[in-house]
Design a protein around this motif. Sequence first.
Motif, PDB file in Angstrom:
ATOM      1  N   THR A  91      12.824 -26.704 -24.303  1.00 12.99           N
ATOM      2  CA  THR A  91      12.231 -27.608 -25.296  1.00 12.99           C
ATOM      3  C   THR A  91      10.940 -27.043 -25.853  1.00 12.99           C
ATOM      4  O   THR A  91      10.724 -27.017 -27.069  1.00 12.99           O
ATOM      5  CB  THR A  91      11.987 -28.993 -24.674  1.00 12.99           C
ATOM      6  OG1 THR A  91      13.244 -29.544 -24.250  1.00 12.99           O
ATOM      7  CG2 THR A  91      11.324 -29.931 -25.648  1.00 12.99           C
ATOM      8  N   LEU A 128       9.515 -35.543 -23.679  1.00 15.74           N
ATOM      9  CA  LEU A 128      10.812 -35.125 -23.149  1.00 15.74           C
ATOM     10  C   LEU A 128      11.228 -36.093 -22.055  1.00 15.74           C
ATOM     11  O   LEU A 128      10.450 -36.380 -21.142  1.00 15.74           O
ATOM     12  CB  LEU A 128      10.725 -33.704 -22.575  1.00 15.74           C
ATOM     13  CG  LEU A 128      11.903 -33.232 -21.712  1.00 15.74           C
ATOM     14  CD1 LEU A 128      13.182 -33.147 -22.542  1.00 15.74           C
ATOM     15  CD2 LEU A 128      11.590 -31.890 -21.054  1.00 15.74           C
ATOM     16  N   ALA A 151      20.539 -26.840 -25.276  1.00 15.57           N
ATOM     17  CA  ALA A 151      20.423 -27.848 -24.218  1.00 15.57           C
ATOM     18  C   ALA A 151      21.805 -28.273 -23.736  1.00 15.57           C
ATOM     19  O   ALA A 151      22.036 -28.436 -22.529  1.00 15.57           O
ATOM     20  CB  ALA A 151      19.644 -29.057 -24.736  1.00 15.57           C
ATOM     21  N   CYS A 171      15.995 -34.238 -30.797  1.00 18.40           N
ATOM     22  CA  CYS A 171      17.244 -33.905 -30.128  1.00 18.40           C
ATOM     23  C   CYS A 171      17.643 -35.006 -29.158  1.00 18.40           C
ATOM     24  O   CYS A 171      16.806 -35.515 -28.408  1.00 18.40           O
ATOM     25  CB  CYS A 171      17.090 -32.583 -29.369  1.00 18.40           C
ATOM     26  SG  CYS A 171      18.545 -32.082 -28.414  1.00 18.40           S
ATOM     27  N   LYS A 176      12.992 -28.231 -19.757  1.00 14.62           N
ATOM     28  CA  LYS A 176      11.586 -28.297 -20.146  1.00 14.62           C
ATOM     29  C   LYS A 176      11.179 -26.989 -20.826  1.00 14.62           C
ATOM     30  O   LYS A 176      10.543 -26.998 -21.899  1.00 14.62           O
ATOM     31  CB  LYS A 176      10.716 -28.531 -18.902  1.00 14.62           C
ATOM     32  CG  LYS A 176       9.202 -28.531 -19.136  1.00 14.62           C
ATOM     33  CD  LYS A 176       8.719 -29.789 -19.780  1.00 14.62           C
ATOM     34  CE  LYS A 176       7.226 -29.975 -19.678  1.00 14.62           C
ATOM     35  NZ  LYS A 176       6.417 -28.979 -20.392  1.00 14.62           N
ATOM     36  N   LEU A 201      18.174 -26.493 -30.775  1.00 16.38           N
ATOM     37  CA  LEU A 201      17.775 -27.063 -29.493  1.00 16.38           C
ATOM     38  C   LEU A 201      18.945 -27.810 -28.869  1.00 16.38           C
ATOM     39  O   LEU A 201      19.210 -27.685 -27.667  1.00 16.38           O
ATOM     40  CB  LEU A 201      16.571 -27.999 -29.676  1.00 16.38           C
ATOM     41  CG  LEU A 201      16.126 -28.794 -28.440  1.00 16.38           C
ATOM     42  CD1 LEU A 201      15.779 -27.860 -27.282  1.00 16.38           C
ATOM     43  CD2 LEU A 201      14.919 -29.674 -28.783  1.00 16.38           C
ATOM     44  N   VAL A 222      14.442 -35.784 -26.855  1.00 16.32           N
ATOM     45  CA  VAL A 222      13.201 -35.096 -27.213  1.00 16.32           C
ATOM     46  C   VAL A 222      12.653 -35.695 -28.503  1.00 16.32           C
ATOM     47  O   VAL A 222      13.377 -35.830 -29.497  1.00 16.32           O
ATOM     48  CB  VAL A 222      13.425 -33.582 -27.417  1.00 16.32           C
ATOM     49  CG1 VAL A 222      12.103 -32.897 -27.765  1.00 16.32           C
ATOM     50  CG2 VAL A 222      14.039 -32.955 -26.172  1.00 16.32           C
TER      51      VAL A 222
END
Length: 403
Positions: free
Chosen positions: A398, A375, A19, A47, A395, A15, A39
Amino acid sequence: MNMDIISEINDDFELYNKAYDIIKEAVDNGDTAGVNMLVIKDGYEKCYCEYGMRDIENSLPIERDTIFRLYSQTKPVTAAAVMLLVSRGKVDLAADIADYLPEFSEQYVNTDGNRKPVSRRITVRDLMNMTSGLAYPDDRFIGGKQSGEMFWKMEQRLYTDNLATTSEFAQMASKLDLCFEPGSQFLYGISADVLGALVERVSGVTFGEFLRTEFFEPLEMFDTDFYVPEEKQHRLSKVYDYGEKGLQECVTNHLSLRYMRDIPAAFESGGAGLCSTLDDYSHFATMLLNGGVYNGTRILPEAAVKQLTTACFPPELKSQLNAGWDWLSGYSYGNLMRICTDETQTSVFSAKGEYGWDGWLGTFFSNEPQHGITLLVGLQQVGIGRAGTLIRKLKNLTISELV
């Protein structure tokens, strides 16, 4: 940052990698100056990612403790404050707001110059649903033009010794004409700011003191307030807008809030005034996701959290919400937040019951109760701009990686 360190602090390295690439591309393309993302899933950090600058001119990077102007991401905190008073029997959602703010004893609606007393008065619920008819500055409506004049007058006093207060704001707002009969339409406006004044009047302390005592201190939100003290000013991100030569700092006192937030605010704006960090706001967000409890301490009654995060928007008005924000297709509204009601219609990966809100400068908050995911995204870009696409990408990423 050393990759070994990154691996240690990110439970989900895949992730993080994805990201980081998305954020880096947006920053390198000039969509925004800097972004960070946090997150949390089931109470554990999955994350944290950062890239870019909080201050381009001085080469200061965006960091985990960077402070952001939340603007409308203030609203969920204000809604929680109101719901806390409801849970204590101090506020009635169905009551006329004049019961708490007597200056609203006379309420007038003005459509196309036809000014007349309202047929149904503004309730606290109308403020929570943005169905009050009280507008932000908006030249489409007479009441919106009056609102613009009100904020202009407040801004003229921003750098004087005669600052407008939260209570004075309510006095001025009570003189504005409504854009429609209360409850009949949806209009994103100053309702949350009026709610801040209502909390202040009911509690008997300033709105800021109420939030500090009831939320910020027990939630360990030590970097959250209506101003940024001198010792923290270096952590406050600059605000950027697009110019001919790329991103440039935009010194704005938008909605009569001082750009640097460098003195205690007299007008503690319930709709736009708070500054905070990702970590601080995560404490508030995860408290809601945990049914009102933070680190074993109950902050909000469970019933209050349920009411706060349940779609209560009049179904006949839902099309007005979606017309204003197309990406909110599949969502309802209520208690100053979006709430997902039909995940088959959304433009982002969400599950039914997802809720949260964002801010004028791009800060973003999402709770997914079905999946235990919080988030948070931080950036400072005027009007969100091209960063809106970035947030939706993050979004979707995630949810894809964690569900």
